[in-house]
Design a protein around this motif. Structure first.
Motif, PDB file in Angstrom:
ATOM      1  N   ILE A  36       0.768  -1.100   0.017  1.00 21.67           N
ATOM      2  CA  ILE A  36      -0.220   0.016   0.190  1.00 21.67           C
ATOM      3  C   ILE A  36       0.944   1.177  -0.049  1.00 21.67           C
ATOM      4  O   ILE A  36       1.835   1.390   0.787  1.00 21.67           O
ATOM      5  N   TRP A  67      -1.946  -5.004   2.617  1.00 18.52           N
ATOM      6  CA  TRP A  67      -2.805  -5.304   1.370  1.00 18.52           C
ATOM      7  C   TRP A  67      -3.502  -6.611   1.841  1.00 18.52           C
ATOM      8  O   TRP A  67      -2.986  -7.622   2.203  1.00 18.52           O
ATOM      9  N   TYR A  69      -5.818  -8.404  -0.061  1.00 24.36           N
ATOM     10  CA  TYR A  69      -6.257  -9.308  -1.204  1.00 24.36           C
ATOM     11  C   TYR A  69      -5.092 -10.052  -1.801  1.00 24.36           C
ATOM     12  O   TYR A  69      -4.223  -9.980  -1.475  1.00 24.36           O
ATOM     13  N   TYR A  72      -3.892  -7.932  -7.039  1.00 23.56           N
ATOM     14  CA  TYR A  72      -3.767  -6.458  -7.321  1.00 23.56           C
ATOM     15  C   TYR A  72      -4.021  -6.356  -8.767  1.00 23.56           C
ATOM     16  O   TYR A  72      -3.352  -6.883  -9.656  1.00 23.56           O
ATOM     17  N   ASN A  77      -8.182  -0.517  -8.944  1.00 20.14           N
ATOM     18  CA  ASN A  77      -7.798   0.439  -8.274  1.00 20.14           C
ATOM     19  C   ASN A  77      -7.985   1.668  -8.537  1.00 20.14           C
ATOM     20  O   ASN A  77      -8.565   2.688  -8.067  1.00 20.14           O
ATOM     21  N   PRO A 279     -10.293  -4.994   7.750  1.00 26.19           N
ATOM     22  CA  PRO A 279      -9.401  -6.007   7.100  1.00 26.19           C
ATOM     23  C   PRO A 279      -8.692  -6.684   7.920  1.00 26.19           C
ATOM     24  O   PRO A 279      -8.355  -7.674   7.593  1.00 26.19           O
ATOM     25  N   GLN A 286      -4.097 -12.210   4.580  1.00 22.92           N
ATOM     26  CA  GLN A 286      -4.338 -11.503   3.074  1.00 22.92           C
ATOM     27  C   GLN A 286      -4.674 -12.634   2.182  1.00 22.92           C
ATOM     28  O   GLN A 286      -4.241 -12.470   1.156  1.00 22.92           O
ATOM     29  N   GLU A 290     -10.177 -10.188  -4.602  1.00 23.86           N
ATOM     30  CA  GLU A 290     -10.450  -9.038  -4.916  1.00 23.86           C
ATOM     31  C   GLU A 290     -11.787  -8.738  -5.112  1.00 23.86           C
ATOM     32  O   GLU A 290     -12.650  -9.282  -5.936  1.00 23.86           O
ATOM     33  N   TYR A 294     -11.359  -0.990  -5.803  1.00 23.42           N
ATOM     34  CA  TYR A 294     -10.976  -0.841  -4.425  1.00 23.42           C
ATOM     35  C   TYR A 294     -10.128   0.710  -4.742  1.00 23.42           C
ATOM     36  O   TYR A 294      -9.549   0.947  -5.545  1.00 23.42           O
ATOM     37  N   GLY A 298      -7.271  -0.397  -0.331  1.00 25.53           N
ATOM     38  CA  GLY A 298      -7.671  -1.463  -0.393  1.00 25.53           C
ATOM     39  C   GLY A 298      -9.311  -1.538   0.077  1.00 25.53           C
ATOM     40  O   GLY A 298     -10.036  -2.467  -0.257  1.00 25.53           O
ATOM     41  N   SER A 300     -13.388  -0.999  -0.686  1.00 31.77           N
ATOM     42  CA  SER A 300     -14.107  -1.284  -1.960  1.00 31.77           C
ATOM     43  C   SER A 300     -15.423  -0.359  -1.703  1.00 31.77           C
ATOM     44  O   SER A 300     -16.258  -1.016  -0.963  1.00 31.77           O
TER      45      SER A 300
END
Length: 333
Positions: A36, A67, A69, A72, A77, A279, A286, A290, A294, A298, A300
């Protein structure tokens, strides 16, 4: 909602976030797969309890600790960042005289009511809080369109009229329910005479595109409240049915952006949804898949409610052009 040393997880509100990916089946994502980027710190408007959901101002959307998920994707994003940019509210309380905040709505007092005003809402809940507040708080005659309930089974003392149809881009029927065209419902209304409340889950996305393409219909609106569901589509949204996911999301995000050419954001629920997203609990390894889109951190922004006011009704304070550049950039122009 700007400034301060907020850590991003201090809120105690029980609101759950519609965002965030589902737990992945396999797990074992590399913790250093995506990092991130550094982000400015911010503070939540409310950090201790409180029933306020919609909030004015620029939303505070702090990043996840790590992060969350498995993967990526840059275009997901980018779309998430565009949504957050389009939800920044630059209208100040002094610009509106005052804010009226109720549940999912933040209204600009200066624009509410009017001698010839009419409230129009479309939803699927038996009781419509928006219609109730329009009728009782602002004394605006209001009609609630709901094709999911039988009006005969509703309370007789409701302060608004209930119609057994929902609103859509065009007159149609779907799943044994009747939909009226928004343009027909607003026929004969004068300029700046309508307070409108829509839910894309009920009325679809084509109604939003048709509204944006009609200067006549846009000219009738004073305020607009929308509950957005990005990534979903109604069965009667014919133009959306065969779109690939990137195209569907792009088209929906463009709707959110283009509204800024005609309206100003007064408030939204996106900050409180971020405040309810944890999260570090949901994705401690992690191992989440996804979500459709987002932010850099991260979060959404898939579902959120936004309250808008017509641009010509409220000038932004703070000096000439204050907030104008940000709004124009977010609107894509």
């Amino acid at each position: 909602a700007e400034g301060g040393e907020g850590e991003g997880e201090g809120g105690e509100e029980e609101t759950s976030s519609p965002g965030g990916g589902a737990r992945g089946g396999g797990g074992g994502g590399d913790a250093e797969r995506h990092v991130i980027p550094p982000m400015p710190k911010c503070s939540y408007t409310l950090t201790q309890g409180g029933g306020q959901v919609s909030r004015p101002g620029v939303p505070c959307i702090p990043p996840a600790p790590e992060w969350p998920y498995l993967d990526y994707t840059s275009w997901r994003n980018a779309l998430g960042e565009r949504v957050i940019k389009a939800l920044a509210g630059h209208v100040r309380q002094t610009d509106c005289k005052s804010f009226k905040i109720m549940g999912d709505f933040t209204w600009c007092s200066k624009a509410m009511g009017g001698k010839t005003a009419l409230g129009v809402s479309s939803g699927n809940t038996e009781r419509d809080i928006w219609s109730e507040k329009m009728a009782r708080m602002f004394r605006v005659p209001t009609r609630y369109h709901n094709c999911y309930v039988d009006p005969e089974n509703l309370e007789e003392s409701l302060p608004y009229q209930v119609y057994p149809t929902c609103l859509a881009a065009v007159k149609t029927d779907a799943e044994s329910r009747d939909y009226e065209a928004l343009e027909s419902v607003l026929a004969g209304r004068g300029a700046l005479s309508v307070h409108l409340n829509l839910d894309t889950e009920v009325s679809g996305w084509e109604i939003m595109e048709r509204l944006l393409a009609s200067p006549e219909t846009l000219g009738k609106l004073r305020t607009l409240d929308v509950d957005f569901h990005i990534g979903s589509k109604a069965s009667f949204d014919q133009d959306f049915q065969d779109l690939a996911e990137p195209d569907l999301l792009e088209r929906q995000v463009q709707v959110v952006e283009k509204l800024l050419r005609h309206f100003r954001v007064v408030g939204s629920t996106v900050e409180v949804y971020r405040q309810g997203w944890h999260p570090e609990q949901d994705c401690p390894e992690q191992a989440c898949n996804e979500p459709p889109l987002y932010t850099n951190g991260g979060f959404s922004p898939q579902r959120f409610a936004v309250s808008y006011v017509k641009r010509e009704l409220v000038a932004i304070g703070g000096g000439p052009g204050a907030g104008e550049e940000e709004e124009e950039a977010a609107a894509g122009g």
